[in-house]
Design a protein around this motif. Sequence first.
Motif, PDB file in Angstrom:
ATOM      1  N   ALA A   1       0.848  -1.393  -0.132  1.00 30.51           N
ATOM      2  CA  ALA A   1      -0.040  -0.028   0.353  1.00 30.51           C
ATOM      3  C   ALA A   1       0.521   1.262  -0.029  1.00 30.51           C
ATOM      4  CB  ALA A   1      -0.578   0.163   1.089  1.00 30.51           C
ATOM      5  N   SER A   2       1.828   1.361   0.354  1.00 30.54           N
ATOM      6  CA  SER A   2       2.764   2.267   0.619  1.00 30.54           C
ATOM      7  C   SER A   2       3.366   2.592  -0.245  1.00 30.54           C
ATOM      8  CB  SER A   2       4.100   2.022   1.667  1.00 30.54           C
ATOM      9  OG  SER A   2       5.092   1.076   1.192  1.00 30.54           O
ATOM     10  N   ALA A   3       3.084   1.369  -1.730  1.00 28.79           N
ATOM     11  CA  ALA A   3       3.574   2.669  -2.902  1.00 28.79           C
ATOM     12  C   ALA A   3       2.585   2.525  -4.082  1.00 28.79           C
ATOM     13  CB  ALA A   3       4.440   1.268  -3.342  1.00 28.79           C
ATOM     14  N   ALA A   4       1.739   2.647  -3.514  1.00 25.91           N
ATOM     15  CA  ALA A   4       0.418   3.087  -4.794  1.00 25.91           C
ATOM     16  C   ALA A   4      -0.387   4.677  -3.780  1.00 25.91           C
ATOM     17  CB  ALA A   4      -0.245   1.522  -4.867  1.00 25.91           C
TER      18      ALA A   4
ATOM     19  N   ALA B   1      -3.842   1.357  -3.463  1.00 23.15           N
ATOM     20  CA  ALA B   1      -3.612   0.727  -2.078  1.00 23.15           C
ATOM     21  C   ALA B   1      -4.865  -0.817  -1.576  1.00 23.15           C
ATOM     22  CB  ALA B   1      -3.519   1.780  -1.011  1.00 23.15           C
ATOM     23  N   LYS B   2      -5.991   0.180  -1.411  1.00 17.18           N
ATOM     24  CA  LYS B   2      -7.093  -0.641  -0.660  1.00 17.18           C
ATOM     25  C   LYS B   2      -7.144  -1.229  -1.380  1.00 17.18           C
ATOM     26  CE  LYS B   2      -9.465   3.687   1.091  1.00 17.18           C
ATOM     27  NZ  LYS B   2     -10.860   4.867   0.264  1.00 17.18           N
ATOM     28  N   VAL B   3      -6.729  -1.598  -2.832  1.00 14.39           N
ATOM     29  CA  VAL B   3      -7.655  -2.688  -3.673  1.00 14.39           C
ATOM     30  C   VAL B   3      -6.236  -3.816  -3.213  1.00 14.39           C
ATOM     31  CG1 VAL B   3      -7.421  -3.814  -5.795  1.00 14.39           C
ATOM     32  CG2 VAL B   3      -8.243  -1.886  -5.915  1.00 14.39           C
ATOM     33  N   LEU B   4      -5.053  -3.756  -3.412  1.00 14.70           N
ATOM     34  CA  LEU B   4      -3.275  -4.671  -2.930  1.00 14.70           C
ATOM     35  C   LEU B   4      -4.226  -4.596  -1.875  1.00 14.70           C
ATOM     36  CD1 LEU B   4      -1.377  -2.136  -4.555  1.00 14.70           C
ATOM     37  CD2 LEU B   4      -2.277  -4.339  -5.256  1.00 14.70           C
ATOM     38  N   LYS B   5      -4.704  -4.601  -0.670  1.00 12.22           N
ATOM     39  CA  LYS B   5      -4.274  -4.614   0.705  1.00 12.22           C
ATOM     40  C   LYS B   5      -5.236  -5.604   0.245  1.00 12.22           C
ATOM     41  CE  LYS B   5      -4.673  -3.074   5.181  1.00 12.22           C
ATOM     42  NZ  LYS B   5      -5.303  -1.673   6.003  1.00 12.22           N
ATOM     43  N   ALA B   6      -6.744  -5.455  -0.053  1.00 14.35           N
ATOM     44  CA  ALA B   6      -7.958  -6.657   0.292  1.00 14.35           C
ATOM     45  C   ALA B   6      -7.476  -7.323  -0.043  1.00 14.35           C
ATOM     46  CB  ALA B   6      -9.161  -5.429  -0.701  1.00 14.35           C
ATOM     47  N   ASN B   7      -6.784  -7.503  -1.673  1.00  6.23           N
ATOM     48  CA  ASN B   7      -6.433  -9.138  -2.325  1.00  6.23           C
ATOM     49  C   ASN B   7      -5.225  -9.708  -1.696  1.00  6.23           C
ATOM     50  OD1 ASN B   7      -8.072  -9.118  -4.278  1.00  6.23           O
ATOM     51  ND2 ASN B   7      -7.869  -7.673  -4.574  1.00  6.23           N
ATOM     52  N   ASP B   8      -4.668  -9.603  -0.128  1.00  5.54           N
ATOM     53  CA  ASP B   8      -3.518  -9.569   0.659  1.00  5.54           C
ATOM     54  C   ASP B   8      -2.274  -9.616  -0.260  1.00  5.54           C
ATOM     55  OD1 ASP B   8      -4.996  -9.956   2.899  1.00  5.54           O
ATOM     56  OD2 ASP B   8      -5.485 -11.821   1.397  1.00  5.54           O
TER      57      ASP B   8
ATOM     58  N   ALA C   1      -8.560  -2.755  -9.745  1.00  7.65           N
ATOM     59  CA  ALA C   1      -7.943  -1.760  -9.888  1.00  7.65           C
ATOM     60  C   ALA C   1      -8.401  -0.473 -10.396  1.00  7.65           C
ATOM     61  CB  ALA C   1      -6.601  -1.756 -10.942  1.00  7.65           C
ATOM     62  N   VAL C   2      -7.940   0.499  -8.924  1.00  6.61           N
ATOM     63  CA  VAL C   2      -8.568   1.919  -9.176  1.00  6.61           C
ATOM     64  C   VAL C   2      -7.253   2.633  -9.207  1.00  6.61           C
ATOM     65  CG1 VAL C   2     -10.820   1.222  -9.305  1.00  6.61           C
ATOM     66  CG2 VAL C   2      -9.627   2.478  -7.548  1.00  6.61           C
ATOM     67  N   GLY C   3      -7.431   4.165  -9.859  1.00  6.37           N
ATOM     68  CA  GLY C   3      -5.907   4.812  -9.191  1.00  6.37           C
ATOM     69  C   GLY C   3      -4.753   4.965  -9.648  1.00  6.37           C
ATOM     70  N   ASN C   4      -3.440   4.784  -9.641  1.00 13.65           N
ATOM     71  CA  ASN C   4      -2.107   4.437 -10.066  1.00 13.65           C
ATOM     72  C   ASN C   4      -1.268   3.888  -8.975  1.00 13.65           C
ATOM     73  OD1 ASN C   4      -2.722   7.585  -9.531  1.00 13.65           O
ATOM     74  ND2 ASN C   4      -0.597   6.709  -9.492  1.00 13.65           N
ATOM     75  N   LEU C   5       0.115   3.175  -9.790  1.00 13.02           N
ATOM     76  CA  LEU C   5       1.098   3.241  -9.181  1.00 13.02           C
ATOM     77  C   LEU C   5       1.320   4.286  -8.644  1.00 13.02           C
ATOM     78  CD1 LEU C   5       3.107  -0.020  -8.781  1.00 13.02           C
ATOM     79  CD2 LEU C   5       4.281   0.976 -11.128  1.00 13.02           C
ATOM     80  N   GLU C   6       2.594   4.030  -7.671  1.00 13.25           N
ATOM     81  CA  GLU C   6       3.365   5.110  -7.394  1.00 13.25           C
ATOM     82  C   GLU C   6       4.672   5.215  -8.190  1.00 13.25           C
ATOM     83  OE1 GLU C   6       3.025   8.780  -5.003  1.00 13.25           O
ATOM     84  OE2 GLU C   6       1.613   7.338  -4.722  1.00 13.25           O
ATOM     85  N   SER C   7       4.722   6.599  -8.555  1.00  8.21           N
ATOM     86  CA  SER C   7       5.473   6.693  -9.350  1.00  8.21           C
ATOM     87  C   SER C   7       7.211   6.297  -8.372  1.00  8.21           C
ATOM     88  CB  SER C   7       6.350   7.965 -10.609  1.00  8.21           C
ATOM     89  OG  SER C   7       6.125   9.355  -9.642  1.00  8.21           O
ATOM     90  N   LEU C   8       8.385   6.319  -9.221  1.00  8.12           N
ATOM     91  CA  LEU C   8       9.696   5.895  -8.210  1.00  8.12           C
ATOM     92  C   LEU C   8      10.715   6.766  -8.876  1.00  8.12           C
ATOM     93  CD1 LEU C   8      11.196   4.295  -6.317  1.00  8.12           C
ATOM     94  CD2 LEU C   8      11.860   2.574  -8.045  1.00  8.12           C
ATOM     95  N   PRO C   9      10.725   8.013  -8.701  1.00 11.00           N
ATOM     96  CA  PRO C   9      12.167   8.905  -8.505  1.00 11.00           C
ATOM     97  C   PRO C   9      13.436   8.045  -8.924  1.00 11.00           C
ATOM     98  CG  PRO C   9      11.134   9.086  -6.382  1.00 11.00           C
ATOM     99  CD  PRO C   9      10.332   8.598  -7.010  1.00 11.00           C
ATOM    100  N   GLY C  10      14.180   8.973  -8.483  1.00 10.93           N
ATOM    101  CA  GLY C  10      15.858   8.016  -8.883  1.00 10.93           C
ATOM    102  C   GLY C  10      16.584   9.141  -9.612  1.00 10.93           C
TER     103      GLY C  10
ATOM    104  N   GLY D   1      -5.547 -16.385  -7.858  1.00 16.06           N
ATOM    105  CA  GLY D   1      -7.117 -15.821  -7.393  1.00 16.06           C
ATOM    106  C   GLY D   1      -7.017 -14.055  -7.584  1.00 16.06           C
ATOM    107  N   PRO D   2      -6.306 -14.056  -6.350  1.00 15.70           N
ATOM    108  CA  PRO D   2      -6.089 -12.770  -5.324  1.00 15.70           C
ATOM    109  C   PRO D   2      -5.247 -11.681  -7.004  1.00 15.70           C
ATOM    110  CG  PRO D   2      -4.848 -13.932  -3.815  1.00 15.70           C
ATOM    111  CD  PRO D   2      -5.538 -14.839  -5.201  1.00 15.70           C
ATOM    112  N   ALA D   3      -4.278 -12.034  -7.465  1.00  9.27           N
ATOM    113  CA  ALA D   3      -3.994 -11.517  -8.253  1.00  9.27           C
ATOM    114  C   ALA D   3      -4.792 -10.970  -9.562  1.00  9.27           C
ATOM    115  CB  ALA D   3      -2.656 -12.635  -9.046  1.00  9.27           C
ATOM    116  N   GLY D   4      -5.728 -12.341  -9.967  1.00 11.46           N
ATOM    117  CA  GLY D   4      -6.811 -11.368 -10.984  1.00 11.46           C
ATOM    118  C   GLY D   4      -8.013 -10.998 -10.346  1.00 11.46           C
TER     119      GLY D   4
END
Length: 290
Positions: free
Chosen positions: A158-161, A166-173, A209-218, A200-203
């Motif tokens: 959840a910290s990277a979304a 983040a809610k979707v990732l957390k709900a599907n473990d 999925a709603v929202g977006n992945l958090e972009s990663l600066p570097g 199963g949970p990956a699908g």
Amino acid sequence: MSFGQGGGGFGGPGGQGQGSGFGPPGSGGPAPDWGALADSAAAERRRKRRLFTIVGGAVATVVIAGAVAAVVVTTSGGDDDPSGSASKNQISGAESESGKGDPTFSSVAPPPDPRKLISSADTDPAPLTVDSFFPNAKITVDGHDYDRRATDSTDKCASAASTELAKVLKANDCTRLLRATYTRGDTAVTVGVAVFDNDGPAGRAAEQAVGNLESLPGKGVPEFCRATACRLTTNTLGRYAYFTIAGYADGKAVTTQDRATKEAVQDTGWYVYRRIMDRGREQSLKSTEQ
């Protein structure tokens, strides 16, 4: 088969005459030697049985040789020997040994399906590291060159979304989220792989999925896609859901007609897809070596 009167026997299809082919009764000719005829018929039957046995044996040999050819092609790998010479040698050997009994074959189980292996943590024990998913500092996809600028791995998905994802990732473990950022010119794209216990949970995560992945600066890449329009994709393969987010390092908004960001999400998404499939193939090969 009848050899008396009224039989077709050796006299043709029967009909008007009786015992035709040897002269009708009362013609004045010598009487047939019925014993000799019976012996001749018996000899003919024995000859036909021998011929049938020989022909049947030849057919059996061809079938055995064909079976050997199929086994050789399947187990030796046709790409390694396009000339087929190995198969021909095996067939020749089978024919020369056909009189010594049926050949026996050792059963070789096919390697496991890579897709099935990557569908569950139980069959996908390879390390979950950024190097296993993003090993290349430079990648080229469809003629487009990208430089890797940053990588990250966390078990706190959840910290990277964004809040919604983040809610979707957390709900599907989600158990781990690995990210890498690549650049091509002024285009920057972050690709992330979310790990789950099975497909199963990956699908479900990819579907919900709603929202977006958090972009990663570097290195050389400031924060991007934080307060402007960017291009997003979501996909799933096995027990993995993977996401991309692409934009411009200078903060310029992405439009629907923007080609560079479209190519960036397609190219890096394809690259990650291949890396996940390679993960399955490598583990499939290892299972056959054990």
